[in-house]
Each structure stands twice: as structure tokens, then as C-alpha cells.
Enzyme design. Structure first.
Site, PDB file in Angstrom:
ATOM      1  N   LYS A  16       0.850  -1.192   0.000  1.00 55.70           N
ATOM      2  CA  LYS A  16       0.000   0.000   0.000  1.00 55.70           C
ATOM      3  C   LYS A  16       0.883   1.239   0.000  1.00 55.70           C
ATOM      4  O   LYS A  16       2.045   1.218   0.425  1.00 55.70           O
ATOM      5  CB  LYS A  16      -0.953   0.025   1.193  1.00 55.70           C
ATOM      6  CG  LYS A  16      -0.299   0.064   2.580  1.00 55.70           C
ATOM      7  CD  LYS A  16       0.116   1.435   3.070  1.00 55.70           C
ATOM      8  CE  LYS A  16       0.710   1.364   4.481  1.00 55.70           C
ATOM      9  NZ  LYS A  16       1.422   2.622   4.876  1.00 55.70           N
ATOM     10  N   GLY A 107       3.927  -6.391   6.375  1.00 57.86           N
ATOM     11  CA  GLY A 107       3.505  -7.321   7.417  1.00 57.86           C
ATOM     12  C   GLY A 107       2.003  -7.304   7.629  1.00 57.86           C
ATOM     13  O   GLY A 107       1.372  -8.348   7.825  1.00 57.86           O
ATOM     14  N   SER A 108       1.405  -6.107   7.558  1.00 54.60           N
ATOM     15  CA  SER A 108      -0.048  -5.993   7.721  1.00 54.60           C
ATOM     16  C   SER A 108      -0.777  -6.668   6.569  1.00 54.60           C
ATOM     17  O   SER A 108      -1.807  -7.325   6.766  1.00 54.60           O
ATOM     18  CB  SER A 108      -0.448  -4.515   7.804  1.00 54.60           C
ATOM     19  OG  SER A 108       0.085  -3.919   8.955  1.00 54.60           O
ATOM     20  N   ASP A 141      -3.016  -1.079  10.406  1.00 58.18           N
ATOM     21  CA  ASP A 141      -3.110  -1.107   8.947  1.00 58.18           C
ATOM     22  C   ASP A 141      -3.763  -2.376   8.400  1.00 58.18           C
ATOM     23  O   ASP A 141      -4.065  -2.446   7.205  1.00 58.18           O
ATOM     24  CB  ASP A 141      -1.713  -0.972   8.315  1.00 58.18           C
ATOM     25  CG  ASP A 141      -1.196   0.457   8.336  1.00 58.18           C
ATOM     26  OD1 ASP A 141      -1.978   1.369   8.678  1.00 58.18           O
ATOM     27  OD2 ASP A 141      -0.019   0.655   8.013  1.00 58.18           O
TER      28      ASP A 141
END
Length: 287
Positions: A16, A107-108, A141
Site C-alpha cells: 500500500k 507485514g499488515s 493497517d
């Protein structure tokens, strides 16, 4: 979409960008109130997920510098397993392309892909609302990746309103340093009182007026980030994403992105990607 025992699910975990990021206050718990625009990229990590019958959850390979109990993929899988009381397990193989601590949500996104992928693989059938609630327990996130649409985010980024953004080409550059999010948010010079704005005003201004309130602080704390921002800004509109370390430039065409990448070659690690308003994970899962 359900995998067979012989064929794992192959699932994207997209990056993102924060196309803009304002810090409008600090909460009593120490977290900051944000206003931001999230957009996905057609570039990211990939999870290969295979169902197990014995309830074990196994992840390969181990991530350097990340303890097993802190790994968001394992935490997401175990959380879903516990909340759904599912007795199935999974073998998960993570192809890691996104840098750790790059501000790209790697990671999110991996955690969200694990939640949605295992929900499908195990036949749990939780709603997106419920999966987003679980995701928020893993990180601020994670919900935007669970919901899978470009969004205006408020609160700590968890209050989401879907939006449609322009979808240009981007070149994303990693300056070669790791940025500490706690160090950025704890810095005394960080801007914390930007006046709140509405979604309409944010979108009306367009990309030319967007900024990241963390950028000045990250520039001061991490000179290599400042070097990339200074260099990149002479070629195209450039901005920090999240708290960094990655910096992105907005380009008018893929050809322009290719030319910029050619200039960057040998200086820093970089990739090109197209902006997306719908997560490719949701396309694969048919959500």
C-alpha cells in the site's frame, strides 16, 4: 475459492501507499489521530497456503530479525483458528518481496492475506467486518487490507471509507535504511496538530496538494531518506509513504516509470507498480 490438499492457494499480499498522511492530534493512550488515503499497488508479497488436517500451523521461511511470536502471519493464523474454533491447520510459505519497515504495509498485508485465505481454506465463512475486527487486533493497517478497497482512513487508520483514487504508475525507492515508527511518532518536532479536513476536501485538492506530516521528521532523523526525496523530487512528484523508509514518485505512464528506474539503477533498490483501488487478493478470492 478452496484449495485441494494437493494444490495450495496462491494469494497476493499487495503493498500500500499512503497517498497523503496528516496527523491531527495525540490520544491519551499515546497513539496519534490520523487522516490518510490508502491505495494498493500491483506489487507485493505472495502466500502459498495449504490445508493441514492435524491443526498445526507452520510458516516457512523464518523472517530474519522477527521472532516467531511476533510474526504477523502466524499471529493472524492462530487468532483466526482460536476465534473460529477451527481444528484444521495450514502450511504457509511466504514469498517476501516488500522490505521490512518500508512503510508499504508488508507485514499488515501478509496478516490480512492469511486471515482471508485461511477463512476460505478452512471454510470458516466470517464476514469482512468480523475479519477486519480481528485484523485490528494485529495492527492498525490490517483492516484496510482485509476490506480490500482504497480508502480514507481516520482514527489510527482503522476507520475506513472507500474512495476512488487516480491510478497512476509509481516508482517506489528504498533508501537502504530501516525507519523506526516509534522513533518517528515519539520525536518532539513531529507535526501533531494539522487541522482536520473532510474527505471531499482531500479529494478535491488532488494529488498535487497531498503531503505526509511525517516527512520532515523522517528527513531529519534519516539522512538517506532525505537524499532519495531530494533526488527523486527533481524527476517527478515524490513523497514518503507512512513513516517510511520507502519514497514513491508518481508517473504519467509506464514508459516514464521505466525511464526513471533506469536512472535509479545502481543507486538504490526500486520497483515500479500501478496504483489499484481494489486489492488483487479480493479478485483471487472472489470477495
Amino acid at each position: 475459492m478452496i484449495a485441494t490438499p494437493a494444490e495450495p492457494l496462491v494469494l497476493p499480499a499487495p503493498a500500500k501507499l499512503n497517498r497523503m498522511l496528516h496527523i491531527i492530534g495525540r490520544r491519551p493512550d499515546g497513539y496519534h489521530e490520523l487522516q490518510t488515503l490508502f491505495q494498493f499497488l500491483d506489487h507485493g508479497d505472495t502466500l502459498h497456503v495449504r490445508r493441514r488436517q492435524d491443526g498445526d500451523i507452520r510458516l516457512t521461511p523464518a523472517l530474519a530479525g522477527v521472532a516467531e511470536e511476533e510474526n504477523l502471519v502466524l499471529r493472524a493464523a492462530r487468532l483466526l483458528q482460536a476465534e473460529s474454533r477451527c481444528r484444521l491447520g495450514a502450511d504457509i510459505h511466504l514469498e517476501k518481496r516488500l522490505p521490512l519497515g518500508g512503510g508499504l504495509g508488508g507485514g499488515s498485508s501478509d496478516a490480512a492475506t492469511a486471515l482471508l485465505g485461511l477463512d476460505a481454506l478452512w471454510g470458516v465463512g466470517l464476514s469482512l467486518d468480523r475479519l477486519a475486527e480481528l485484523g485490528l487486533r494485529l495492527g492498525a493497517d490490517v483492516p484496510v487490507f482485509v476490506r480490500g478497497h482504497a480508502a480514507w482512513g481516520e482514527g489510527v487508520g482503522e476507520r475506513l471509507t472507500p474512495v476512488e483514487l487516480d491510478t497512476p504508475w509509481f516508482v517506489v525507492v528504498h533508501p537502504g535504511v530501516a525507519v523506526s515508527t516509534p522513533a518517528v511518532f515519539g520525536a518532539g518536532e513531529l507535526t501533531r496538530h494539522t487541522p482536520p479536513i473532510t474527505i471531499a476536501r482531500a479529494l478535491q485538492g488532488g494529488a498535487s496538494g497531498w503531503r505526509n506530516d511525517c516527512e520532515a521528521t523522517v528527513r531529519a532523523l534519516y539522512p538517506p531518506v532525505a537524499d532519495v526525496l531530494d533526488w527523486l523530487s527533481t524527476r517527478a512528484p515524490a513523497m514518503l509513504t507512512g513513516t517510511g523508509a520507502c519514497v514513491f514518485a508518481r508517473l504519467a505512464s509506464e514508459a516514464d516509470a521505466d525511464r526513471l528506474l533506469a536512472e535509479i539503477a545502481g543507486r538504490w533498490q526500486a520497483f515500479k507498480a500501478r496504483g489499484l483501488n481494489r486489492s488483487p487478493l479480493h479478485d483471487v478470492l472472489g470477495r
